[in-house]
Design an enzyme around this catalytic site. Structure first.
Site, PDB file in Angstrom:
ATOM      1  CD  GLU A  88     -11.200  48.767 -18.659  1.00 22.35           C
ATOM      2  OE1 GLU A  88     -11.866  48.683 -19.695  1.00 22.35           O
ATOM      3  OE2 GLU A  88     -10.112  49.355 -18.613  1.00 22.35           O
ATOM      4  CD  GLU A 105     -13.945  54.600 -22.486  1.00 17.93           C
ATOM      5  OE1 GLU A 105     -14.943  53.921 -22.816  1.00 17.93           O
ATOM      6  OE2 GLU A 105     -12.848  54.097 -22.177  1.00 17.93           O
TER       7      GLU A 105
HETATM    8  C1  BGC Z   1      -9.926  52.678 -19.279  1.00 16.53           C
HETATM    9  C2  BGC Z   1      -9.467  54.076 -19.117  1.00 16.53           C
HETATM   10  C3  BGC Z   1      -8.023  54.008 -18.762  1.00 16.53           C
HETATM   11  C4  BGC Z   1      -7.363  53.475 -19.989  1.00 16.53           C
HETATM   12  C5  BGC Z   1      -5.897  53.474 -19.982  1.00 16.53           C
HETATM   13  C6  BGC Z   1      -9.220  52.095 -20.450  1.00 16.53           C
HETATM   14  O1  BGC Z   1      -9.592  50.810 -20.717  1.00 16.53           O
HETATM   15  O2  BGC Z   1     -11.288  52.593 -19.364  1.00 16.53           O
HETATM   16  O3  BGC Z   1     -10.263  54.960 -18.556  1.00 16.53           O
HETATM   17  O4  BGC Z   1      -7.469  55.119 -18.238  1.00 16.53           O
HETATM   18  O5  BGC Z   1      -7.848  52.204 -20.331  1.00 16.53           O
HETATM   19  O6  BGC Z   1      -5.504  54.023 -21.098  1.00 16.53           O
END
Ligand code: BGC
Length: 882
Positions: free
Chosen positions: A487, A759
């Site tokens: 990501e 997270e």
């Molecule tokens: C990310 C987040 C992001 C989110 C959106 C995720 O995959 O890691 O931090 O804000 O998607 O909802």
């Protein structure tokens, strides 16, 4: 004492006296002179760069009363290009206002000051800035490999060239489609990594300017390798590559000035040759494979003989994208970590622990037979059985492979890939594994550290450490959500949540200035803002409340932190477009359409039989962020003197709030969603009628207590939770939440051994099992947004909206949670602020340092009296008991 000894002690005393006379004479001086917050920058594109300086004085209460600034094209200041004198206190972002600056020209500048005690400084040290290239200054051509660029192998490009005369100075201007590493005469041109950086490449690509000092009369060699990077490599979570283009290319120009004043330009063109090097593959998510047997010994220096494998390069047509000078900080190597221990897991894996979750790579030293392959795999955590855990990386391999050439000691580091890790699994290492052969290197954007924060509570100190490391790991050219899985994108919501905290910890001004340009560039024509910037997702992936608001929140936050109006001017159109977009989507001022992430990752118990999941209506959230963005646009319009807009958006704001109250609040002030986030956002953004705010705060507190003093907020509620509690008089509840050690809380991960921010509140559960692997990063800064509250409340260092950049600021520590001491420091554009306190024997003692040309308003805990102080160090005391 011998004669000579006497003589030397006499000389020593004399020099001491002389130097103290000198210090005494230097009552006032300017230091830390910067241009657009950069030190001697080399590619200023800004037509009106901003000059800033800090001031030293040996007297308290010192203010600048006048400055003289001068700019010249020679360090002797023979010819003055621009000068300005002003009898005022402005010492930051004085805008250049002279004749048009020429391109690729070096300008020198300095300042002289007067203060309110009648002192005049000497002219400051001479600083410089160099302007960037105009489009027509580029003579270089984009070059790439012959044929289609289909191989994963990293191409090496080189050119040997002759210079006719002795060189006085030279600057290399370099950029790439992909990433580049450039060497001149056998040495790296700079210590920067991942250049030219990640931008909205379809709109603009940055170039770097580097001073070159190793060019010589006669033969020289320039040699460049080209990585896939964000441009061509895998990016985004749908296994997509070649998002920006399928061809890696180089654009390079060295402007040389000879000692006789004549000039020469060396450029990338079809006289260059290229071949395959030893880097067989390298991309951001998956790591690098390097075969040392394929090294081209000496290829970047003189004396190398190009074989037939070196083919003439191919010229690429110029694309539509603009070339812009690099405006953010470069990515560089920073801390090094020695391997702490090597051990075997129950599954028999050989693991090295570096003790810190970080972003960068491992440097490995090895000695072995040719063809031996060493594989380093990277992970953030071990599972509950103590085995190496990589499932949360999803498809990112994060693996570096090194194939030895078998000649003596070999040292490896990747070139175009970075990894997020604390643990490394080693396979294939020849011979005995020794700690000293492995060093982890942290790599991130070079933002100078500005803030620090310690307290008497070690868990809080670890939390602050984790916040800072979350920032380091995720500020790698763009602000990313995470640095390890497939990501690593510029998620807007995460960035806006963390921006204030980031600005306390480090100087993020130019980092965000650069990224905000991409926010503008990738903003959709209808004004909506993509989920990620630079946008590598679909065009329709845009417009989520609390994410898209990065467009308004971050410029305002940067203005508050550094006091530069320019960021508001540059971003104004983008801010306005986002607000107008929401207005266009709203019906009767209610914005209840579109898809939204909502209060992402809020508390959701596994077994929700009693309905304890803290679900907040997404449109209700959207309406509060809508109001906040309108408010920030009003604030910005006021600063920029746009009175019409102030009027227009003030009317809109009233309607947005009215629509909110009508749709989401009962007459007695209860909100449709009875969650912490609902009350937090309603209060933070002043959505409720004033007479109903205190009761709403009480409902929030009751809610917190109903969860046993636990938070239940997600990405959008969390940054404001403690701020709201403190503002409405519940400082104790803020501390209860801050110091809560059980899940969900900030300290739960700390107790579980975290070294960065997770997270999720429960990335690792109490029993050691993990949260769902498809979204469980252990280095995600969003929840680190509590840092902003800690600096403001515990250290008590707060900016004041009307006096941005800490020209006037508050020192108002609010002790709690049985803390007995705390120290906060913040290097501002005026200099260092310090607030340090302790409580002993019922007495609260506070030491405050205020930089020159700034004012602090000090409030002691529990007191109403405010004391105004100018620069210098002060001590305060008052009775205080927990
Ligand atoms: C990310 C987040 C992001 C989110 C959106 C995720 O995959 O890691 O931090 O804000 O998607 O909802």
């Amino acid at each position: 004492m011998s004669q000579s000894l006497k003589f030397y002690s006499f000389i020593f005393c004399l020099s001491l006296i002389l130097s103290s006379i000198q210090t005494f004479a230097q009552k006032l001086s300017a230091y830390d002179l910067t241009i657009d917050m950069l030190d001697n920058p080399l590619n200023i594109d800004n037509a009106k760069p901003g000059f800033s300086w800090k001031i030293n004085s040996n007297k308290k209460n010192t203010y600048q009363t006048r400055y003289d600034i001068r700019v010249s094209n020679t360090p002797s200041f023979k010819k003055i290009i621009w000068q300005q004198s002003n009898a005022n206190q402005q010492s930051v972002f004085v805008r250049y206002n002279g004749e048009k600056l020429a391109s690729k020209t070096k300008y020198f500048w300095q300042v002289r000051l007067k203060d309110n005690h009648g002192n005049t400084s000497a002219w400051s040290e001479i600083k410089y800035f160099q302007t960037g290239l105009k489009p027509e200054d580029w003579q270089a051509k984009w070059i790439t490999v012959q044929g289609k660029d289909t191989s994963s192998i990293i191409p090496f490009l080189r050119k040997q060239f002759a210079l006719k005369k002795d060189v006085k100075s030279a600057t290399a201007y370099i950029t790439a489609k992909g990433l580049y590493e450039a060497n001149l005469n056998g040495a790296r041109i700079s210590s920067d990594y991942f250049t030219p950086g990640w931008t909205s490449y379809k709109n603009h690509i940055q170039y770097q300017a580097y001073p070159i000092t190793t060019l010589k009369k006669g033969q020289n060699v320039i040699a460049v390798s080209l990585g896939d990077g964000w441009y061509k490599g895998r990016i985004g979570f749908s296994n997509q590559s070649k998002f920006y283009g399928d061809t890696r290319a180089l654009l390079l120009q060295i402007d040389v000035e000879y000692t006789d004043g004549t000039k020469e330009i060396v450029i990338s063109d079809d006289s260059w040759k290229s071949t395959n090097g030893p880097i067989l593959a390298s991309n951001i998510y998956d790591g690098e494979t390097y075969d040392a047997r394929k090294e081209l010994n000496g290829w970047d220096n003189l004396g190398y003989k190009e074989s037939d494998n070196w083919k003439q390069v191919r010229i690429l047509e110029n694309g539509p994208e603009k070339l812009v000078g690099m405006s953010g900080p470069a990515v560089n190597k920073h801390e090094e970590f020695k391997a702490l221990k090597i051990f075997k897991t129950p599954l028999g894996e050989t693991i090295i622990d570096f003790g810190q979750n970080m972003v960068g790579w491992v440097k490995v030293t090895a000695n072995g037979n040719s063809g031996t392959k060493i594989t380093l795999s990277h992970a953030e955590v071990l599972d509950k059985n103590g085995n190496f855990y990589t499932t949360n990386l999803r498809s990112a391999k994060q693996q570096n492979n090194y194939i030895l050439k078998g000649k003596g000691t070999e040292i490896f580091e990747p070139h175009f890939s970075f990894q997020g890790f604390r643990f490394v699994k080693v396979d294939g290492y020849p011979g005995e594994l020794k700690l000293e052969n492995f060093t982890a290197i942290a790599v991130y954007s070079s933002m100078s550290p500005t803030g620090n924060f310690t307290t008497s509570n070690p868990l809080l100190n670890q939390l602050q450490h984790n916040i800072q490391w979350g920032q380091k790991g995720n500020f790698v050219d763009v602000p990313t959500d995470c640095p390890q899985r497939d990501e690593r994108l510029g998620w807007t919501g995460d960035a806006q949540a963390f921006a204030n905290t980031a600005a306390y910890n480090m100087d993020v001004s130019s980092f965000f200035t650069k990224w905000l340009k991409d926010v503008s560039a990738d903003q959709l024509p209808n004004g909506s803002v993509p989920y990620v910037i630079p946008n590598v997702l679909n065009q329709s992936d845009a417009g989520s409340a609390g994410w898209a608001d990065a467009a308004t929140i971050i410029p305002w936050s940067m203005y508050q932190s550094y006091g530069d109006k320019n960021i508001l001017e540059t971003q104004y159109q983008s801010m306005q477009k986002w607000v107008d977009y929401m207005a266009s989507q709203a019906k009767d001022n209610l914005w209840n359409t579109g898809s939204h992430f909502g209060d992402w990752l809020f508390y959701r118990p596994n077994d929700d039989n009693d309905g304890r999941a803290a679900v907040t209506d997404k449109y209700m959230i959207a309406q509060t962020f809508y109001a906040n963005s309108v408010q920030l646009l009003i604030n910005t319009s006021k600063v920029l003197g746009k009175t019409e807009e102030v009027k227009k958006y003030t009317a809109l704001l009233n309607n947005v709030k009215k629509a909110y109250v009508q749709e989401y609040m009962t007459p007695s002030g209860k909100l449709v969603s009875n969650t912490q986030t609902a009350y937090v956002l309603a209060l933070q953004f002043d959505m409720l009628p004033e007479n109903l705010r205190q009761q709403a705060a009480k409902r929030l507190v009751d809610n917190v207590k109903s969860y046993g003093n636990h938070l239940t907020t997600g990405f959008l509620g969390t940054p404001y939770l403690c701020h709201v509690l403190s503002r409405f008089g519940y400082q104790d509840v803020s501390y209860n939440l801050l110091l809560q050690e059980s899940y969900p809380s900030w300290l739960y991960p700390v107790k579980m051994g975290a070294t960065t921010i997770w997270e999720r509140w429960d990335g690792i559960k109490q029993d050691g099992s993990f949260q769902t692997a498809d979204m469980n990063s252990f280095n995600h800064y969003a929840y680190g947004a509590i840092g902003d509250w800690m600096y403001k409340n515990i250290a008590g260092i707060c900016s004041i909206e009307e006096n941005p950049g800490y020209k006037v600021f508050e020192i108002a520590p609010k002790p709690g949670g049985k803390l007995t001491s705390a120290t906060g420091e913040l290097e501002t554009v005026y200099g260092k602020i310090k607030s340090s306190w302790e409580i002993a024997n019922g007495v609260f003692k506070l030491n405050v340092t205020v930089p020159v040309n700034a004012t602090a308003i000090v409030t002691l805990p529990g007191k109403d009296k405010k004391e105004k102080i100018g620069s210098g160090s002060y001590s305060f005391e008052s009775k205080y008991k927990y």
